[in-house]
Design a protein around this motif. Sequence first.
Motif, mmCIF file in Angstrom:
data_model
loop_
_atom_site.group_PDB
_atom_site.id
_atom_site.type_symbol
_atom_site.label_atom_id
_atom_site.label_comp_id
_atom_site.label_asym_id
_atom_site.label_seq_id
_atom_site.Cartn_x
_atom_site.Cartn_y
_atom_site.Cartn_z
ATOM 1 N N ILE A 43 -35.387 28.616 21.508
ATOM 2 C CA ILE A 43 -34.804 29.877 21.542
ATOM 3 C C ILE A 43 -33.634 30.143 22.281
ATOM 4 C CG2 ILE A 43 -35.376 32.397 22.104
ATOM 5 C CD1 ILE A 43 -38.284 31.916 21.521
ATOM 6 N N GLN A 44 -33.347 29.436 23.398
ATOM 7 C CA GLN A 44 -32.265 29.469 23.909
ATOM 8 C C GLN A 44 -31.139 28.928 23.240
ATOM 9 O OE1 GLN A 44 -31.318 30.837 27.137
ATOM 10 N NE2 GLN A 44 -33.484 31.740 26.570
ATOM 11 N N ALA A 45 -31.473 27.791 22.550
ATOM 12 C CA ALA A 45 -30.319 27.103 21.778
ATOM 13 C C ALA A 45 -29.844 27.979 20.464
ATOM 14 C CB ALA A 45 -30.791 25.670 21.175
ATOM 15 N N ILE A 46 -30.806 28.566 20.005
ATOM 16 C CA ILE A 46 -30.655 29.782 18.924
ATOM 17 C C ILE A 46 -29.594 30.727 19.174
ATOM 18 C CG2 ILE A 46 -31.771 31.277 17.263
ATOM 19 C CD1 ILE A 46 -34.063 29.420 17.359
ATOM 20 N N GLU A 47 -30.053 31.206 20.403
ATOM 21 C CA GLU A 47 -28.963 32.551 20.927
ATOM 22 C C GLU A 47 -27.939 31.763 21.410
ATOM 23 O OE1 GLU A 47 -31.232 34.600 23.945
ATOM 24 O OE2 GLU A 47 -32.876 35.618 22.422
ATOM 25 N N ARG A 48 -27.581 30.811 21.991
ATOM 26 C CA ARG A 48 -26.413 30.313 22.351
ATOM 27 C C ARG A 48 -25.568 30.111 21.081
ATOM 28 N NH1 ARG A 48 -29.130 27.460 26.052
ATOM 29 N NH2 ARG A 48 -29.042 25.451 24.819
ATOM 30 N N THR A 49 -25.998 29.487 19.940
ATOM 31 C CA THR A 49 -25.406 29.237 18.493
ATOM 32 C C THR A 49 -25.158 30.642 18.062
ATOM 33 O OG1 THR A 49 -26.549 27.127 18.754
ATOM 34 C CG2 THR A 49 -25.543 28.009 16.718
ATOM 35 N N ALA A 50 -25.939 31.382 17.939
ATOM 36 C CA ALA A 50 -25.606 32.878 17.329
ATOM 37 C C ALA A 50 -24.362 33.370 18.195
ATOM 38 C CB ALA A 50 -26.936 33.611 17.424
ATOM 39 N N ALA A 51 -24.620 33.457 19.389
ATOM 40 C CA ALA A 51 -23.402 34.085 20.402
ATOM 41 C C ALA A 51 -21.992 33.654 19.963
ATOM 42 C CB ALA A 51 -23.935 34.070 21.784
ATOM 43 N N GLN A 52 -21.973 32.450 19.556
ATOM 44 C CA GLN A 52 -20.787 31.592 19.149
ATOM 45 C C GLN A 52 -20.091 32.107 17.987
ATOM 46 O OE1 GLN A 52 -21.538 27.402 19.350
ATOM 47 N NE2 GLN A 52 -21.048 27.415 21.523
ATOM 48 N N GLN A 53 -21.044 32.753 17.148
ATOM 49 C CA GLN A 53 -20.419 33.334 15.772
ATOM 50 C C GLN A 53 -19.367 34.460 15.849
ATOM 51 O OE1 GLN A 53 -21.256 31.011 13.195
ATOM 52 N NE2 GLN A 53 -22.416 30.235 15.164
ATOM 53 N N PRO A 54 -18.452 34.485 15.088
ATOM 54 C CA PRO A 54 -17.449 35.581 15.321
ATOM 55 C C PRO A 54 -18.033 36.818 15.100
ATOM 56 C CG PRO A 54 -16.419 33.787 14.260
ATOM 57 C CD PRO A 54 -17.897 33.360 14.480
ATOM 58 N N ALA A 55 -18.714 36.835 13.960
ATOM 59 C CA ALA A 55 -19.407 38.181 13.557
ATOM 60 C C ALA A 55 -20.505 38.725 14.370
ATOM 61 C CB ALA A 55 -20.011 37.863 12.053
ATOM 62 N N VAL A 56 -21.101 37.985 15.248
ATOM 63 C CA VAL A 56 -22.100 38.508 16.212
ATOM 64 C C VAL A 56 -21.832 39.127 17.438
ATOM 65 C CG1 VAL A 56 -24.106 37.600 17.345
ATOM 66 C CG2 VAL A 56 -23.712 36.850 15.079
ATOM 67 N N LYS A 57 -22.248 40.372 17.728
ATOM 68 C CA LYS A 57 -21.953 41.125 18.874
ATOM 69 C C LYS A 57 -22.903 41.455 19.493
ATOM 70 C CE LYS A 57 -17.514 41.471 17.496
ATOM 71 N NZ LYS A 57 -17.205 40.129 17.066
ATOM 72 N N GLU A 115 -29.781 17.175 24.981
ATOM 73 C CA GLU A 115 -28.533 17.591 25.701
ATOM 74 C C GLU A 115 -28.071 18.948 25.508
ATOM 75 O OE1 GLU A 115 -24.232 15.485 25.842
ATOM 76 O OE2 GLU A 115 -25.714 14.556 25.018
ATOM 77 N N GLU A 116 -27.376 19.610 26.555
ATOM 78 C CA GLU A 116 -26.944 20.791 26.248
ATOM 79 C C GLU A 116 -25.396 20.474 25.718
ATOM 80 O OE1 GLU A 116 -28.043 23.926 26.679
ATOM 81 O OE2 GLU A 116 -29.902 23.027 26.778
ATOM 82 N N LYS A 117 -25.074 21.069 24.708
ATOM 83 C CA LYS A 117 -23.490 20.692 24.219
ATOM 84 C C LYS A 117 -22.825 22.118 24.131
ATOM 85 C CE LYS A 117 -24.701 16.581 22.004
ATOM 86 N NZ LYS A 117 -24.830 16.092 20.574
ATOM 87 N N LEU A 118 -23.501 23.089 24.135
ATOM 88 C CA LEU A 118 -23.118 24.456 23.914
ATOM 89 C C LEU A 118 -22.675 25.357 25.138
ATOM 90 C CD1 LEU A 118 -25.429 25.485 21.045
ATOM 91 C CD2 LEU A 118 -23.203 24.585 20.694
ATOM 92 N N PRO A 119 -21.507 26.181 25.234
ATOM 93 C CA PRO A 119 -21.360 26.783 26.497
ATOM 94 C C PRO A 119 -22.237 27.704 26.343
ATOM 95 C CG PRO A 119 -19.688 26.950 24.920
ATOM 96 C CD PRO A 119 -20.461 25.989 24.402
ATOM 97 N N ASP A 120 -22.461 28.502 27.697
ATOM 98 C CA ASP A 120 -23.471 29.851 27.810
ATOM 99 C C ASP A 120 -22.582 30.868 27.337
ATOM 100 O OD1 ASP A 120 -25.327 31.615 28.190
ATOM 101 O OD2 ASP A 120 -25.654 31.179 30.234
ATOM 102 N N TYR A 121 -22.696 31.874 26.418
ATOM 103 C CA TYR A 121 -22.084 32.813 26.200
ATOM 104 C C TYR A 121 -22.810 34.088 26.296
ATOM 105 C CZ TYR A 121 -18.494 30.310 23.927
ATOM 106 O OH TYR A 121 -17.556 29.531 23.334
ATOM 107 N N SER A 122 -24.168 34.119 26.990
ATOM 108 C CA SER A 122 -24.959 35.275 27.068
ATOM 109 C C SER A 122 -24.419 36.413 27.887
ATOM 110 C CB SER A 122 -26.227 34.759 27.857
ATOM 111 O OG SER A 122 -26.149 34.307 28.946
ATOM 112 N N GLY A 123 -23.319 36.160 28.621
ATOM 113 C CA GLY A 123 -22.609 37.041 29.526
ATOM 114 C C GLY A 123 -21.593 37.973 28.692
#
Length: 150
Positions: A7-21, A137-145
């Motif tokens: 779930i954390q990977a899903i949310e980090r990936t979604a947060a990287q999408q330009p259309a997702v706010k 392995e964690e490859k995505l930055p954390d965009y949750s903030g």
Amino acid sequence: MTLYDTIQAIERTAAQQPAVKMIVRNDIFRLNSVPSALYGVFGWLQREHSAAIDSNFMQFSFTFFYVDRLNEDRSNETEIQSVGVRTLDNIIRTLDASGVYPGGVWTFTTFNQRFTDECAGVFTNVTLQVPMGGNCEEKLPDYSGEILIY
């Protein structure tokens, strides 16, 4: 990889999408309780998860949603749905590239729905296959903030 990690990977990936706010967790209808939603919205809903004794993988099933607000004249309905298909597909493909593997094919269903606002969107059902034990392995930055999560 655990359900939580997935779930954390899903949310980090979604947060990287330009259309997702904004991200809505585990029930897209929670959007009804957000008076000033930030559109576009990515939502997820857990479905049945599975494992097999002869497999080193877990299968976690989800429904992914993309929702955006319609103009008063509804002139942006098809555009919202098009962005939604592209966004959800990109989330799934990005997860695949990071070691969270979608099984089979995924199909997209478009819809119109009144939440707090009149909206259009798209959803897809996907089963993600992840290795049991150990962490990916964690490859995505954390965009949750930078993203509103509800």
